[in-house]
Design a protein around this motif. Structure first.
Motif, mmCIF file in Angstrom:
data_model
loop_
_atom_site.group_PDB
_atom_site.id
_atom_site.type_symbol
_atom_site.label_atom_id
_atom_site.label_comp_id
_atom_site.label_asym_id
_atom_site.label_seq_id
_atom_site.Cartn_x
_atom_site.Cartn_y
_atom_site.Cartn_z
ATOM 1 N N THR A 120 37.909 59.473 -10.297
ATOM 2 C CA THR A 120 37.394 59.959 -11.579
ATOM 3 C C THR A 120 37.189 61.468 -11.551
ATOM 4 N N THR A 121 36.721 61.982 -10.417
ATOM 5 C CA THR A 121 36.528 63.433 -10.311
ATOM 6 C C THR A 121 37.860 64.165 -10.416
ATOM 7 N N CYS A 124 39.080 64.417 -14.039
ATOM 8 C CA CYS A 124 38.422 65.484 -14.789
ATOM 9 C C CYS A 124 38.946 66.858 -14.367
ATOM 10 N N ARG A 128 40.998 69.556 -16.772
ATOM 11 C CA ARG A 128 40.569 70.947 -16.957
ATOM 12 C C ARG A 128 41.652 71.934 -16.540
ATOM 13 N N ILE A 136 33.977 67.551 -20.747
ATOM 14 C CA ILE A 136 34.415 66.163 -20.622
ATOM 15 C C ILE A 136 33.383 65.293 -21.327
ATOM 16 N N LEU A 191 36.507 60.663 -21.209
ATOM 17 C CA LEU A 191 36.531 59.667 -20.142
ATOM 18 C C LEU A 191 35.926 58.376 -20.684
#
Length: 477
Positions: A120-121, A124, A128, A136, A191
């Motif tokens: 998930t990180t 993101c 970006r 987000i 998300l």
């Protein structure tokens, strides 16, 4: 059950060398629960004292085919004999990336990692990098991992960790539109989970119109639609969980079921975000280990070849129907929510999960390992015997709840489910007891095609002993 001596001794040793004795979601959910497990096979697990349970948590999701699936274990063993953590990844990395992009409709490329927070990180970060923006949007209460930007507990984090997050309400498109307007020209991505599965709350399936609305908003704003499929991926559908909804994300995060219990995660994305993925720096000491990748290739292949998702859906549906029937017969008002393969049970009017705790603790004593505050998981290894034992345990658990909360203090939140008297003439299938061999769907004796309970294949009703039929469902046991 044994007296728990081994588990108690392990807890004492752990408290001396592990902060709090255990950390994260693996801390035992209550005093009745064992903290340490010794073994798993098929749809069963054994704790450190040798007590046996039907596994309805599957290590909180990773075990999708059942513990010790022979084809997955064989693939992992072959790769381990050749090499695992080397100076460069093995050829199996390309094999897996190809298989993932062939299997998941929206995926043009794959990056592999170790756990869901990694994935998930990275999503993101890639969003970006591609858009040159910061914000987000996430659903209020949703869980996306344990890094400072997304952890549900604030200890050790700062306001700056959350400064670039905006919030919306799941299935409420108007709230998303407001959050998008607040982000303005700095929106990098939205998300979203495939369905609402916040721990401790009734689950909520996605409204297809909401999913389509998110896709349209991201297209309009040039932002990434990011699907967090860490928990549900490869359980609801062989592609992404939103393929049946008809909505493709730009980026998706995967872990849990991807390698049937081996440590692996993936980010999948489309060509529009390939440059962003190429330009970010992401890595890890063990991200390139070959054994989990070989296990993932075998897992995805077995999911396809064994029609495992369909099997889980049938078993999960039978579990749901049996439990709902039991709740009615005990005059207990419950909510049983989420997809059949990832269900969650709550009691109407329950305060601080008190009744859920009584239910789960008694189910554990009856031989079914489930959780009072987290959704459950059904594996493809569950047989008719496993289902029968699980439903026997949940029936005992409802009896314990009724004894704890008698009908005179009926739960708030609406009338109880109507009573359905049990049929005492239906035979109960034999249960797997201590010393009795377990026969998973994939055992050498051949696949178990019957998922019967109460003597009928696929039946959603639950049988009880003849002595129970003469008692009022309000009686305690």
């Amino acid at each position: 059950m044994s007296d728990g001596t081994a588990d108690r001794q392990l807890r004492e040793r752990a408290r001396a060398v592990i902060p709090g004795g255990m950390y994260g979601h693996q801390a035992a959910p209550g005093a009745a629960y064992p903290q340490f497990m010794r073994a798993g096979r098929g749809a069963r697990v054994w704790d450190a004292d040798g007590n046996e349970y039907v596994d309805l948590m599957c290590s909180y999701g990773p075990v999708v085919l059942g513990h010790q699936h022979p084809k997955v274990e064989a693939a992992a063993a072959r790769q381990a004999a050749a090499g695992d953590c080397m100076n460069a990844p093995g050829p199996v990395m390309v094999d897996l990336a190809e298989l993932l992009t062939q299997t998941v409709r929206h995926a043009d490329w794959a990056i592999l990692a170790k756990n869901g927070t990694d994935a998930t990180t990275m999503c993101c970060t890639i969003a970006r990098a591609q858009t040159g923006r910061s914000k987000i949007l996430v659903a209020t209460g949703a869980y996306h991992g344990a890094a400072p930007w997304c952890t549900p507990r604030p200890a050790g984090t700062t306001a700056a960790d959350h400064a670039n997050l905006g919030h919306y309400t799941f299935n409420d498109l108007a709230s998303v539109q407001r959050a998008v307007a607040e982000a303005g020209d700095d929106l990098a991505g939205i998300l979203v989970s495939p369905f609402k599965h916040d721990a401790g709350y009734d689950q909520e399936l996605v409204d297809p119109a909401f999913a389509r609305g998110l896709r349209a908003l991201c297209d309009e704003k040039g932002a990434a639609l990011i699907l967090d499929d860490v928990r549900a991926g490869f359980r609801l559908h062989l592609g992404s969980s939103w393929e049946p909804v008809g909505v493709d994300p730009d980026l998706s995060a995967w872990s849990k079921a991807i390698a049937n219990g081996r440590a692996l995660a993936a980010v999948l994305g489309n060509d529009a975000f390939r440059d962003g993925a190429k330009n970010v720096f992401v890595t890890g000491s063990f991200w390139f280990s070959a054994v989990p990748m070989a296990a993932a290739v075998a897992t995805i292949t077995a999911l396809k070849d064994e029609k495992a998702i369909e099997a889980m859906h049938r078993t999960g549906t039978a579990l749901r129907d049996g439990i709902v029937d039991q709740a009615r017969s005990w005059d207990l008002a419950v909510n049983y929510t989420g997809p059949p393969v990832m269900p969650y049970l709550t009691f109407a009017g329950d305060q601080n999960h008190e009744l859920a705790g009584v239910f789960a603790a008694q189910a554990l004593r009856g031989g079914a390992y489930l959780h009072p505050r987290h959704n459950w998981f059904v594996s493809a290894a569950m047989t008719g015997d496993d289902l029968a034992l699980a439903l026997e345990a949940t029936d005992q658990a409802f009896a314990a709840v009724r004894k704890h909360r008698p009908v005179s203090s009926q739960l708030a939140g609406g009338p109880p489910c109507p009573v359905q008297q049990p049929n005492p003439t239906r035979p109960r299938p034999p249960l797997s007891g201590p010393g009795r061999p377990i026969r998973p769907r994939w055992s050498s004796s051949g696949p178990a095609t019957s998922r019967s309970y109460g003597g009928r294949s696929g039946s959603s009703r639950c049988s009880r002993s003849p002595s129970r039929s003469s008692r009022s469902p309000r009686a305690s046991s």
